[in-house]
Design an enzyme around this catalytic site. Structure first.
Site, PDB file in Angstrom:
ATOM      1  N   GLU A 180       4.144   9.801   1.843  1.00 51.45           N
ATOM      2  CA  GLU A 180       5.144  10.424   0.963  1.00 51.45           C
ATOM      3  C   GLU A 180       6.221  11.090   1.821  1.00 51.45           C
ATOM      4  OE1 GLU A 180       3.015  12.941  -1.791  1.00 51.45           O
ATOM      5  OE2 GLU A 180       2.013  11.190  -2.679  1.00 51.45           O
ATOM      6  N   PRO A 181       7.344  11.475   1.218  1.00 48.61           N
ATOM      7  CA  PRO A 181       8.418  12.067   2.029  1.00 48.61           C
ATOM      8  C   PRO A 181       7.928  13.243   2.878  1.00 48.61           C
ATOM      9  CG  PRO A 181       9.223  11.583  -0.174  1.00 48.61           C
ATOM     10  CD  PRO A 181       7.751  11.279  -0.193  1.00 48.61           C
TER      11      PRO A 181
ATOM     12  N   THR B 133      -0.234   7.271  13.673  1.00 47.50           N
ATOM     13  CA  THR B 133       0.412   7.370  14.993  1.00 47.50           C
ATOM     14  C   THR B 133      -0.638   7.281  16.105  1.00 47.50           C
ATOM     15  OG1 THR B 133       0.101   9.750  15.001  1.00 47.50           O
ATOM     16  CG2 THR B 133       2.193   8.945  14.078  1.00 47.50           C
ATOM     17  N   SER B 134      -0.169   7.147  17.335  1.00 48.56           N
ATOM     18  CA  SER B 134      -1.111   7.111  18.468  1.00 48.56           C
ATOM     19  C   SER B 134      -1.916   8.410  18.528  1.00 48.56           C
ATOM     20  CB  SER B 134      -0.347   6.911  19.782  1.00 48.56           C
ATOM     21  OG  SER B 134       0.193   5.611  19.802  1.00 48.56           O
TER      22      SER B 134
ATOM     23  N   PHE C  61       0.864  -1.188   0.000  1.00 52.96           N
ATOM     24  CA  PHE C  61       0.000   0.000   0.000  1.00 52.96           C
ATOM     25  C   PHE C  61       0.898   1.234   0.000  1.00 52.96           C
ATOM     26  CE2 PHE C  61      -2.450   2.897   2.906  1.00 52.96           C
ATOM     27  CZ  PHE C  61      -3.752   2.759   2.449  1.00 52.96           C
TER      28      PHE C  61
ATOM     29  N   GLU D 130       0.573   3.000  10.196  1.00 53.41           N
ATOM     30  CA  GLU D 130      -0.895   2.926  10.024  1.00 53.41           C
ATOM     31  C   GLU D 130      -1.613   3.943  10.922  1.00 53.41           C
ATOM     32  OE1 GLU D 130      -2.688  -0.688   9.021  1.00 53.41           O
ATOM     33  OE2 GLU D 130      -0.845  -1.607   8.323  1.00 53.41           O
TER      34      GLU D 130
ATOM     35  N   HIS E 181      14.926  -8.539  32.599  1.00 53.26           N
ATOM     36  CA  HIS E 181      16.133  -9.261  32.182  1.00 53.26           C
ATOM     37  C   HIS E 181      17.416  -8.555  32.622  1.00 53.26           C
ATOM     38  CE1 HIS E 181      13.503 -11.593  29.518  1.00 53.26           C
ATOM     39  NE2 HIS E 181      14.525 -12.363  29.226  1.00 53.26           N
TER      40      HIS E 181
END
Ligand code: CAA
Length: 383
Positions: free
Chosen positions: A127-128, A369-370, A123, A367, A342
């Site tokens: 664009e830049p 941003t928040s 998809f 898809e 960890h």
């Protein structure tokens, strides 16, 4: 919400889990390290039918319900987030426009090779200079006889280096803002269409991402999806479908990191006992498990809303945006805690949590941003 999985959903869970554990997990670290796409596993996923999960049976897909679809993405992403996003983009952003807006001729021509996995779909909207403000894209498509001539560049296109089919958005009438955008199917190898620079990313390194360049690229009118001016609607509708998949990817990443942290907390001894005995670690594990459960519920709810929408035609933008927002923020939070549990080992590449931590971040960005998800949710609740 009925959360009892049916037989088919349980079967897809088992198939995806077995495949992810046996084939995807063993190569995930190496592909990430080498920046190499999981081409062999894409072929195997195609044989299992996963590349056609969301494509209707009449076009040789599986036609699975959306809960089955999110289960598959979740299980694959738990092993390798890069493989998960390729699967998600192919089945949603790359195929949704054709399934929902394609003519019968377009569906017959393009969906079977996507369903079989012979072709990978993607998809091209970003664009830049245009990401969040999708209505402001600059790529132009000018009608010339029975062809459109496309000029412009796209950026950050997932799977582009090995994709065969690209759903592209371009301006056909600059005076109409979002109502002047149109969508096109562009095939690999079309004259005037080439790939741009491949990006060197922080995470999901095995999901190759690059730009697209259109220089007097001629695409037949027969490849226009929907009517002229319907491009923005097709993009937004595809993103609703896509966000459900990214929510599932984020749930999978979070689950993978949580399970690794839980196992490590039981094994690792400090001050004479397993670190899982310390309340500080227990509280982290409890919060991780709770947030993942909540993210999972929102994701399944958005999948059910997506399937309901197929019958009612209603939008499920709010459900998809809520799931993507919450699951991606959960993935970032959980993977950060997993690294913390960890200690120093979480910071080195021998431990998978290092990769999960890097992979999680993109789910808060691509898809939408928040911040964009919050705009979509607010727009829906204030209507
Ligand atoms: N379905 C159908 N129609 C929709 C829709 C939807 N989900 N969302 C909006 N529309 C329609 C509206 O009804 C409205 O219709 P009218 O023509 O009647 O006015 C029109 O579209 C404009 O809607 P808005 O006023 O809400 O549009 P906006 O310009 O304010 O922008 C936005 C909305 C939410 C900010 C949108 O631009 C957006 O989602 N931006 C983020 C873009 C994005 O997610 N990019 C990701 C790129 S792809 C990617 O990341 C893939 C990858 O590689 C993994």
């Amino acid at each position: 919400m009925d959360l009892q999985l049916n037989e088919e959903q349980e079967m897809i869970r088992k198939m995806a889990r077995d495949f992810a554990q046996n084939e995807v997990a063993p190569v995930a670290a190496e592909l990430d390290e080498k920046d190499e796409p999981p081409l062999a596993n894409l072929k195997k996923m195609a044989e299992l039918g996963f590349m056609g999960l969301a494509i209707p049976e009449e076009y040789e897909g599986i036609g699975a319900d959306s809960v089955s679809y999110v289960i598959a993405i979740e299980e694959i992403s738990k092993a390798c987030a890069s493989t998960g996003v390729i699967l998600a983009v192919h089945n949603s952003l790359g195929s949704h426009g054709l399934v929902a807006f394609g003519t019968e001729e377009q569906k017959q021509k393009f969906l079977p090779p996507l369903a079989s996995g012979e072709w990978i779909a993607t998809f091209g909207l970003t664009e830049p200079e245009t990401g969040s403000d999708a209505a402001s894209i600059k790529t132009k498509a000018v009608l010339d006889g029975d062809e459109y001539v496309i000029n412009g560049t796209k950026q950050f296109i997932t799977s582009a280096p090995f994709a065969h089919l690209f759903i592209i958005f371009a301006v056909t009438d600059p005076s109409k803002k979002h109502r002047g955008l149109s969508a096109f199917v562009v095939e690999k190898g079309t004259s005037g269409f080439s790939l741009g620079r491949e990006e060197n990313k922080m995470g999901i390194r095995a999901a190759s991402t690059c730009g697209l360049v259109f220089e007097d690229c001629r695409v037949p009118v027969a490849n226009r999806l929907g009517e002229e001016g319907e491009g923005f609607k097709i993009a937004m509708s595809s993103l609703d479908a896509g966000r459900v998949g990214i929510a599932a990817q984020a749930v999978g990443i979070a689950q993978g990191a949580y399970e690794a942290a839980l196992a490590y907390a039981k094994e690792r001894h400090s001050f004479g006992q397993p670190i899982a005995e310390f309340q500080g670690i227990q509280w982290m594990l409890a919060d991780m498990a709770t947030r993942i459960e909540a993210a999972c519920l929102l994701t399944y709810q958005s999948a059910l809303a997506k399937d309901r929408a197929k019958k009612t035609g209603e939008r499920y933008s709010k459900e998809a945006a809520m799931a993507k927002l919450f699951a991606s923020e959960t993935a970032v939070w959980v993977t950060q805690k997993a690294v913390q549990i960890h200690g120093g080992y979480g910071y080195i590449k021998e431990y998978a949590v290092e990769r999960y931590y890097r992979d999680a971040k993109i789910t808060e960005i691509y898809e939408g941003t928040s911040e964009i998800q919050r705009i979509v949710i607010a727009n829906q609740i204030l209507r």
